[in-house]
Design a protein around this motif. Structure first.
Motif: not given
Lengths: 205, 558
Positions: B372-376
């Motif tokens: 999720x963090x990667x996407x953000x």
């Protein structure tokens, strides 16, 4: 025998109540109507019984507390001996000595002397008869001195009643002690001192 | 002696009978005495309860045969002896309990010495000031009998038979709590701390509390506990906060509890249930945060004002807090980046988190959070140290999307997860200010100053000239004009010839004006006289008598 004859030898006996000299055959005193006995009836057995009862009561009298002292909420119970020790430690050795004599030495002496008199009278011993008679008179005199303790407790318990500040209450021990004193007095009263001298005659009874 | 044989046989049988009867009667006295004594012994033996020993740290206030053992102020025993333990570390009191006090010789019975105590939570045992100390006892519930006890040094806060429930609270540290610290429910005292102990792994403290009935029913499965000890003054990015519970809790510490206002499925908690003890009400009443995730951020600027516990916000929503601020050294660039560690609670994102997690397969684990963090981060999420409070200079970490930020490589497998950073807003402001200062620095201030200096010199010269020449002339002119004015004054003064003449002149002018008016009146009435000349006896009216021009007009009307 240079001594005057025994009353029994003359066929006489003494009324214990009014001192009237009566004949041995009389059952009742002709003057005061009291029952006549040559000696106090059943004297040795009675004295023994009362003495034993007093001895039995002497145990709880010493083991149980005689007095409850409540001073500023700090209550404590004292037996006779612990009271003596407390007085002695507190520095008033004179009072301690007085209580010790009145409530320990005198009763113990009475037990001892009465037992001695009873044993020697039963064995018809001729040993130191004069001294024994003197001992008997002595314990008769000092007998009620033991009531001193009972009186002190009764008096103090009646006087010191300040509710919460300080209260003194008698405890069961003093009842037994009073019983001991009464029983020893009864015992010495029921002993007939003439029994000491009966030993002089083989068949006197 | 010889008469003996005469008298002896006469009283025979009756005396013996009498004696036997008397013997048995007299001996009743000692028998009765023995019975009384025996009954007392038996009663004493029967009423004697168990003998127990209790060890204390000190025998202060205890006295053999005097100190009583009491339960609810009823005497249940007596200390009969006090001796030292074999290793001389403790005092062992021998206690004779009464027969009815059998429940006090159980395994979990508690004994303590009641002495006057003065504490933050009150004064107790004042009555023992006068009466001396006594031993308090609390019966046990256990069925197991016991004869040797270890006495408590302080009275237990909860006595036997009080209705209520015990609970256990887990906390990081004890704070100012102690045994007897009050438990508050809506600021009403409803219980107290019974005991505390270090957790088995040493990482925390287990606090046992007791909540009295009927308040124990307010402890539900959803209830939150928090530490209400002392005055809680916190100066954070959100300003100054002062929290207190009550005066006594300031002194003695305390715990408060409450359930969230909306807790539909709450049921009263069962006894011995375990709860978390939060630091403050705010933290306690916050919704459940889920598992915390640790993230790391590297900042290349100074982070003065960033403190541990500073908030981490995502688009303005606080989702975590800073847990560490450490200096690092970068070998390549030879500078000192600041490494900030923080825990974030993804669940605080609420519905956003649920939807995002559903997109990633629904499982709330660290790998999914990393993805999720990667996407953000790909979409421009950057961490930034921002000033939360200009007055105090407190910083907080803001996670925000910055589309203009240069792309960075993000490794979703790295642990701890690292969030790329950009300079703080305050840094930008500083840069702008720096630029302005630079421009100011480039201005040719020196030559400007020189020019200005020359101009000032010339001005001074001019002024000197003015002072030397113009001013004296001006003064002379002024003096003369003053003289002139004086002359004028003199000529116009009262009684001067000029003034007389002037008055005469004016009288003359007045007279002249009057004649002109008479002439004009006459001409008005007799305009023909301009041609014919004046009639013989026709003298002007004004000469006959005093008349106004009006009267003259009236005369002319008929």
């Amino acid at each position: 025998m240079s001594q005057p004859p025994y009353a029994a030898d003359l066929g006489l006996q003494l009324c214990h109540d009014c001192g009237q000299v009566c004949r041995l055959s009389d059952r009742d005193c002709p003057r005061c109507d009291a029952v006549l006995h040559r000696r106090k009836p059943n004297s040795i057995a009675r004295t023994w019984a009362l003495l034993v009862a007093a001895l039995i009561f002497y145990l709880p009298a010493n083991l149980l507390p005689v007095m409850f002292t409540d001073l500023f909420g700090h209550g404590s119970e004292n037996t006779i001996l612990s009271g003596v020790i407390e007085f002695w430690k507190g520095g008033s050795w004179d009072i301690a000595l007085l209580i010790f004599i009145a409530s320990v030495i005198v009763p113990c002496m009475k037990f001892f002397v009465l037992a001695l008199l009873l044993v020697t009278a039963q064995r018809r011993s001729r040993w130191a008869m004069r001294e024994r008679a003197r001992l008997y008179r002595f314990i008769e005199t000092i007998g009620y001195w033991s009531m001193l303790d009972v009186l002190v407790v009764a008096l103090v318990a009646a006087l010191v009643q300040f509710r919460t500040l300080s209260t003194i209450e008698p405890r069961l021990g003093i009842l037994f002690f009073g019983l001991v004193v009464v029983l020893t007095m009864l015992a010495s009263m029921s002993f007939d001192p003439r029994l000491i001298w009966d030993a002089e005659r083989q068949d006197a009874r | 002696m010889p008469d003996n044989s005469h008298t002896l046989p006469s009283p025979g049988a009756p005396e013996i009978r009498q004696r036997r009867a008397r013997v048995s009667l007299v001996w009743l006295v000692p028998i009765a005495a023995a019975l009384v004594g025996l009954s007392m012994v038996v009663q004493n033996w029967l009423s004697a309860g168990p003998q127990i020993t209790v060890s204390f740290q000190t025998a202060e206030g205890l006295e053999a045969n005097k100190t009583q053992v009491k339960y609810k102020n009823v005497v249940i025993g007596l200390v009969t002896g006090i001796r030292l333990s074999e290793d001389q570390t403790r005092v062992i009191a021998t206690i004779e309990l009464e027969q009815k006090a059998e429940p006090f010789a159980r395994k979990d019975t508690q004994f303590w010495v009641v002495r006057p105590r003065i504490g933050a939570s009150g004064v107790s045992g004042v009555d023992t000031l006068l009466s001396g100390a006594f031993i308090g006892a609390d019966p046990g519930r256990s069925d197991e009998a016991r004869r040797e006890f270890v006495g408590l040094e302080a009275p237990p806060p909860v006595t036997f038979g009080v209705e209520g429930k015990h609970f256990t609270l887990h906390t990081e540290d004890l704070g100012s709590l102690g045994i007897g610290s009050p438990i508050y429910y809506r600021r009403i005292q409803v219980g107290q701390v019974v005991s505390y102990a270090l957790a088995e792994d040493g990482k925390g403290v287990d606090v046992k509390i007791f909540v009295n009935a009927p308040y124990d029913s307010f402890v539900t499965s959803d209830t939150r506990f928090w530490n209400a000890s002392g005055i809680d003054v916190s100066l954070g990015a959100s300003g100054l906060r002062v929290d207190t519970q009550s005066l006594s809790s300031i002194l003695a510490g305390g715990i408060a509890f409450q359930a969230p206002n909306y807790s539909p499925e709450a049921v009263p908690a069962e006894e011995y249930r375990e709860f978390e003890l939060h630091r403050n009400a705010q933290q306690a009443m916050a919704p459940y945060d889920g598992t915390p995730r640790f993230v790391r951020m590297r900042f290349d600027q100074t982070l003065r004002g960033l403190q541990v516990d500073a908030p981490v916000e995502f688009l303005g929503v606080p989702i975590g807090r800073v847990v560490s601020v450490n200096l690092d050294f970068d070998e390549q660039s030879k500078n000192f980046p600041v490494v900030v560690g923080a825990v974030i609670f993804p669940k605080r994102l609420g519905q956003a988190h649920q939807k995002l997690m559903a997109a990633y397969g629904g499982e709330d684990n660290e790998a999914n959070t990393a993805r999720l963090l990667e996407m953000l981060v790909e979409r421009g999420l950057r961490a930034q140290a921002r000033t939360g409070n200009l007055l105090t200079g407190q910083l907080y970490i803001s996670l925000d999307f910055d589309r203009t930020a240069p792309a960075v490589a993000y490794d979703p497998n790295a642990r701890p997860m690292t969030i790329p950073t950009i300079g703080g807003s305050f840094d930008k402001l500083q840069e702008q200010l720096q630029a302005i200062v630079d421009k100011l620095g480039n201005l040719p201030i020196d030559s400007m100053a020189e020019n200005l200096n020359g101009s000032l010199g010339e001005l001074r010269q001019t002024l000197r000239q003015v002072n030397a020449d113009v001013l004296p002339q001006l003064q002379r002119t002024l003096e003369r004009s003053e003289q002139t004015l004086q002359n004028v004054n003199q000529s116009l003064a009262e009684g001067s010839p000029q003034r007389q003449q002037l008055g005469d002149t004016l009288n003359e002018v007045q007279r002249a004006v009057r004649s002109v008016r008479v002439l004009s009146d006459y001409l008005n009435r007799n305009p023909e006289s301009l041609l014919r000349g004046r009639g013989g006896d026709d003298t002007p009216a004004s000469f006959k008598r005093e008349a106004t021009s009006r009267e003259l007009n009236q005369e002319s009307r008929p």
